[in-house]
Design a protein around this motif. Structure first.
Motif, short mmCIF file in Angstrom:
data_model
loop_
_atom_site.label_atom_id
_atom_site.label_comp_id
_atom_site.label_asym_id
_atom_site.label_seq_id
_atom_site.Cartn_x
_atom_site.Cartn_y
_atom_site.Cartn_z
N GLU A 1 -22.25 -2.05 11.56
CA GLU A 1 -22.61 -3.15 12.48
C GLU A 1 -23.16 -2.52 13.76
OE1 GLU A 1 -23.56 -6.56 13.40
OE2 GLU A 1 -22.46 -6.42 11.51
N THR A 2 -24.46 -2.73 14.07
CA THR A 2 -25.02 -2.05 15.25
C THR A 2 -25.39 -3.00 16.36
OG1 THR A 2 -27.19 -2.21 14.27
CG2 THR A 2 -25.99 -0.16 13.89
N GLY A 3 -25.62 -4.29 16.03
CA GLY A 3 -26.06 -5.21 17.08
C GLY A 3 -27.53 -4.99 17.39
N GLU A 4 -28.02 -5.74 18.40
CA GLU A 4 -29.43 -5.66 18.78
C GLU A 4 -29.60 -4.70 19.96
OE1 GLU A 4 -32.23 -8.13 17.76
OE2 GLU A 4 -30.97 -7.65 16.04
N LEU A 5 -30.82 -4.31 20.23
CA LEU A 5 -31.16 -3.51 21.43
C LEU A 5 -30.16 -2.37 21.64
CD1 LEU A 5 -32.14 -6.42 23.81
CD2 LEU A 5 -33.60 -5.11 22.32
N ILE A 6 -30.08 -1.51 20.62
CA ILE A 6 -29.05 -0.47 20.61
C ILE A 6 -29.18 0.46 21.82
CG2 ILE A 6 -28.08 1.37 19.19
CD1 ILE A 6 -29.78 0.01 16.85
N MET A 7 -30.42 0.73 22.26
CA MET A 7 -30.61 1.72 23.33
C MET A 7 -30.19 1.21 24.70
SD MET A 7 -31.87 4.46 21.91
CE MET A 7 -33.05 5.49 22.74
N ASP A 8 -30.14 -0.12 24.90
CA ASP A 8 -29.72 -0.62 26.22
C ASP A 8 -28.21 -0.59 26.30
OD1 ASP A 8 -32.28 -0.97 26.96
OD2 ASP A 8 -32.32 -3.14 26.78
N SER A 9 -27.68 0.56 26.71
CA SER A 9 -26.24 0.76 26.59
C SER A 9 -25.48 0.38 27.86
CB SER A 9 -25.98 2.23 26.28
OG SER A 9 -26.72 3.02 27.19
N ASN A 10 -26.20 0.30 28.98
CA ASN A 10 -25.53 0.06 30.26
C ASN A 10 -25.26 -1.46 30.41
OD1 ASN A 10 -26.22 -0.97 33.00
ND2 ASN A 10 -26.18 1.17 33.57
N ASP A 11 -24.16 -1.83 31.07
CA ASP A 11 -23.79 -3.26 31.21
C ASP A 11 -24.90 -4.09 31.83
OD1 ASP A 11 -21.39 -2.83 30.15
OD2 ASP A 11 -20.27 -2.74 32.03
N LEU A 12 -25.48 -3.55 32.94
CA LEU A 12 -26.52 -4.31 33.65
C LEU A 12 -27.74 -4.53 32.76
CD1 LEU A 12 -26.54 -2.83 37.23
CD2 LEU A 12 -26.30 -5.21 36.63
N GLU A 13 -28.06 -3.53 31.92
CA GLU A 13 -29.23 -3.66 31.04
C GLU A 13 -28.99 -4.77 30.03
OE1 GLU A 13 -31.30 0.63 30.69
OE2 GLU A 13 -29.46 0.49 29.58
N ARG A 14 -27.75 -4.84 29.52
CA ARG A 14 -27.45 -5.86 28.51
C ARG A 14 -27.49 -7.25 29.12
NH1 ARG A 14 -26.71 -4.93 23.73
NH2 ARG A 14 -26.23 -2.91 22.87
N GLU A 15 -26.95 -7.39 30.36
CA GLU A 15 -26.91 -8.71 31.00
C GLU A 15 -28.30 -9.23 31.30
OE1 GLU A 15 -24.43 -8.55 34.47
OE2 GLU A 15 -22.86 -7.59 33.28
N ARG A 16 -29.17 -8.33 31.80
CA ARG A 16 -30.48 -8.80 32.25
C ARG A 16 -31.53 -8.72 31.15
NH1 ARG A 16 -31.24 -7.78 38.23
NH2 ARG A 16 -29.12 -7.81 39.03
N GLY A 17 -31.21 -8.01 30.06
CA GLY A 17 -32.19 -7.89 28.98
C GLY A 17 -33.38 -7.02 29.35
N ILE A 18 -33.16 -6.04 30.26
CA ILE A 18 -34.26 -5.13 30.60
C ILE A 18 -33.76 -3.70 30.46
CG2 ILE A 18 -35.41 -6.68 32.23
CD1 ILE A 18 -34.06 -5.16 34.50
N THR A 19 -34.69 -2.76 30.29
CA THR A 19 -34.31 -1.35 30.25
C THR A 19 -34.45 -0.79 31.66
OG1 THR A 19 -35.17 -1.22 28.01
CG2 THR A 19 -34.81 0.85 29.12
N ILE A 20 -33.43 -0.05 32.13
CA ILE A 20 -33.47 0.50 33.49
C ILE A 20 -33.57 2.03 33.44
CG2 ILE A 20 -32.15 0.75 35.64
CD1 ILE A 20 -30.84 -1.95 34.96
N PHE A 21 -32.84 2.65 32.50
CA PHE A 21 -32.86 4.11 32.39
C PHE A 21 -33.56 4.51 31.10
CE2 PHE A 21 -28.88 2.71 34.37
CZ PHE A 21 -29.09 3.21 35.65
#
Length: 603
Positions: free
Chosen positions: A35-55
């Protein structure tokens, strides 16, 4: 070992991180039942909440015995500093473009950096399953963009793939398949293997990682020679100093994680443990005959804000780190890995001036600090001005707005009021595509107004273009604010009586202090009000005792909205649990005195 290093670049929301998911799944990095979920690379909390990549992040997959190092990059121009340095690790780029929107300002920004570094591009037109998409027109627009950015003959001859990341297929024609194999074959065919120069070791540090066990870890691409465990190396820094060090451990990327190895050869990306006190851009070189690589240059910041200690009456109630020393140490630590950030001392000892790329860039930093338990006060964002040929100049940006036709006139009106000039107006399907040249100051607070005026339909994006002469004053917000007169808990009774004066940012029963902004006034000019008065109770029953239950809920504002809302004499108090707006000078009499002095100076 056959290696390909590739970075994925695109505008926000064109599907970079989803494409990385598909590559990871297609090359069987995970077990089939995992089970991997979506958007595996967006690992940081803020990235997941906003749906954007920061790092930007790395992953490595193996396909047909070729190792592909994939680098996922952010799409916002505010995080351009991340993109500029990781492109140094790649030999090719996948330029991802939305089949409806076509190339956008950020696409242009990152593509320009990639072409200057002579990287080989592969164009992927994503989301061809969307209604009213126009892949052929978009392909022509991309070609035109390459041409405008002075691409070489070789770069202009780019391969194009079409597909849908969401549905999991990519092909070199518009025929749907059931996998992304044609794209993986394309990467191996079109992206050159890393060029390996003969000679002693050279590796540039392009990003860093931190582990509580190993300390700071340097990440980069070995551009020549090889690096071994326990090898003596020289660290060459930007200021010319040279330090001898020993490599403790070496890791290469594998799947989503790292694998420990004893030697890394030229062309591969690796992580080095044991190099302390390095900065991004430093070179790890051979100890006997060290040679430095050219330093990474990053675009200058365009905005600054004053960060100072929290000096409100509620100081220290929430946060763990509240002193100016805590604040300074944390900001200095941030500049090590956040290349586009600069920190300078201000005139008084309690505050620092922080320079960044835009409101989002600074907002993410404040939000991260707040979650770590810091308390601070931040002032209004200011643009950075320069003297050019004796004239005061300010940064200008190219603003692109896509909006339904019936709202186009409202958008043009809003932007021209803020000293913007329209350059392009064209129709794309049912949408109107507008391009403006606008001072960066005019963009502060524009997004909220724009979304209100277009009922949330406008899609806006902007990027820095150049410095031009100062455009004169730009109108700020029209309405004043209501300020609290006393420090106490607000009551439903008094808020109910004040409702026709403005819209409130606080609910009944919240703690407020004198000088805190508790509502937006319906007229220009500020008003000091008493929102803490209790109802005088008598022993008679009164009709109308339930008025307080009819209060409208408070307006919730995010940190970025507050940053765009405040004026020069106001600031934001940020604590782990609260974001409050307030006047810089809390005492009413003091404020009047200062205002009088200011008026006297102006006259």
């Amino acid at each position: 070992m056959n290696i390909r290093n590739i970075a994925i670049i695109a505008h926000v929301d064109h599907g970079k991180t989803t494409l990385v998911d598909k590559i990871l799944h297609a090359t069987k990095v995970f077990r089939d039942n995992q089970e991997t979920g979506e958007l595996i690379m967006d690992s940081n909390d803020l990235e997941r909440e906003r749906g954007i990549t920061i790092f930007s992040k790395n992953a490595a997959v193996t396909y047909n015995d070729v190792k592909i190092n994939v680098i996922d990059t952010p799409g916002h121009a505010d995080f351009g500093g991340e993109v500029e340095r990781v492109l140094k690790m790649a030999d090719g780029v996948i330029l991802l473009v939305d089949a409806f929107e076509g190339p956008m300002p950020q696409t242009r920004f990152v593509l320009q950096k990639a072409l200057q570094l002579k990287l080989k591009p592969i164009v992927v037109i994503n989301k061809v399953d969307k209604p009213n998409c126009r892949p052929d027109e978009v392909h022509d627009a991309v070609f035109e963009l390459f041409f405008n950015l002075d691409a070489t003959e070789e770069q202009l001859d780019f391969p194009t793939y079409y597909g849908s990341g969401k549905n999991g297929w990519f092909n070199d024609s518009l025929t749907p398949t059931d996998n992304i194999i044609p794209l993986l074959d394309g990467i191996i065919k079109h992206v050159p293997a890393p060029k390996v120069a003969e000679g002693p070791l050279q590796m540039q540090i392009t990003s860093l990682d931190y582990s509580s066990f190993l300390g700071r870890i340097a990440i980069g691409k070995v551009s020549r020679g090889s690096i071994k465990e326990n090898q003596q190396v020289a660290l060459m820094q930007a200021d010319g100093t040279l330090r001898k060090l020993k490599v403790k451990e070496l890791y290469v990327f594998e799947g989503m994680g790292k694998k420990k190895v004893s030697e890394v050869i030229a062309g591969d990306l690796c992580a080095v443990v044991g190099v302390e006190d390095f900065n991004i851009g430093d070179t790890i070189a051979d100890a006997e005959n060290p040679e430095a690589l050219p330093i990474i240059s990053v675009d200058e910041p365009t905005m600054n804000m004053l960060f100072s200690v929290n000096n409100s009456p509620f100081f220290g109630k929430d946060g763990k780190f509240v002193t100016s020393r805590h604040l300074r140490d944390r900001l200095m630590k941030e500049t090590e890995k956040n290349l586009a950030l600069r920190v300078a001392d201000s005139e008084d000892g309690d505050s620092l001036i922080v320079y960044g790329r835009g409101i989002l860039h600074l907002g993410i930093l404040i939000e991260t600090m707040r979650r770590e338990g810091y308390e601070l006060t931040v002032g209004q964002p200011q643009v950075i001005t320069k003297e050019i040929d004796g004239k005061k100049c300010e940064p200008y940006e190219t603003l692109v707005v896509d909006v339904p036709q019936e709202f186009a006139s409202k958008v043009i009106d809003l932007v021209t009021r803020r000293k913007g000039e329209m350059l392009v107006m064209e129709t794309k399907g049912e949408m109107q595509h507008l391009e403006f040249d606008i001072p960066s100051r005019g963009l502060i607070g524009l997004r909220t107004q724009m979304l209100t005026a277009t009922t949330g339909e406008a899609v806006m994006a902007h990027r820095f273009s150049e410095y031009k002469p100062w455009k004169g004053p730009i109108p700020g917000r029209n309405n004043g604010v209501l300020l609290s007169k006393f420090q106490d808990k607000t009551t439903g009774y008094s808020i109910d009586k004040l409702q026709d004066r403005g819209t409130f940012f606080v609910d009944p029963g919240e703690d407020v202090y004198a000088g805190q902004i508790i509502a937006e006034h319906i007229k220009p000019g500020d008003l000091v009000v008493n929102a803490t008065e209790g109802k005088k109770l008598t022993n008679h029953r009164a009709s109308g005792s339930d008025d307080a239950t009819r209060i409208a809920p408070k307006t919730l504002m995010t940190l970025e909205e507050c940053m765009e809302y405040i004026q020069f004499d106001e600031c934001i108090e940020v604590t782990p649990n609260f974001i409050r707006m307030r006047k810089v000078i809390l005492d009413e009499e003091e404020r009047k005195k200062v205002a009088k002095q200011m008026n006297a100076q102006m006259a």
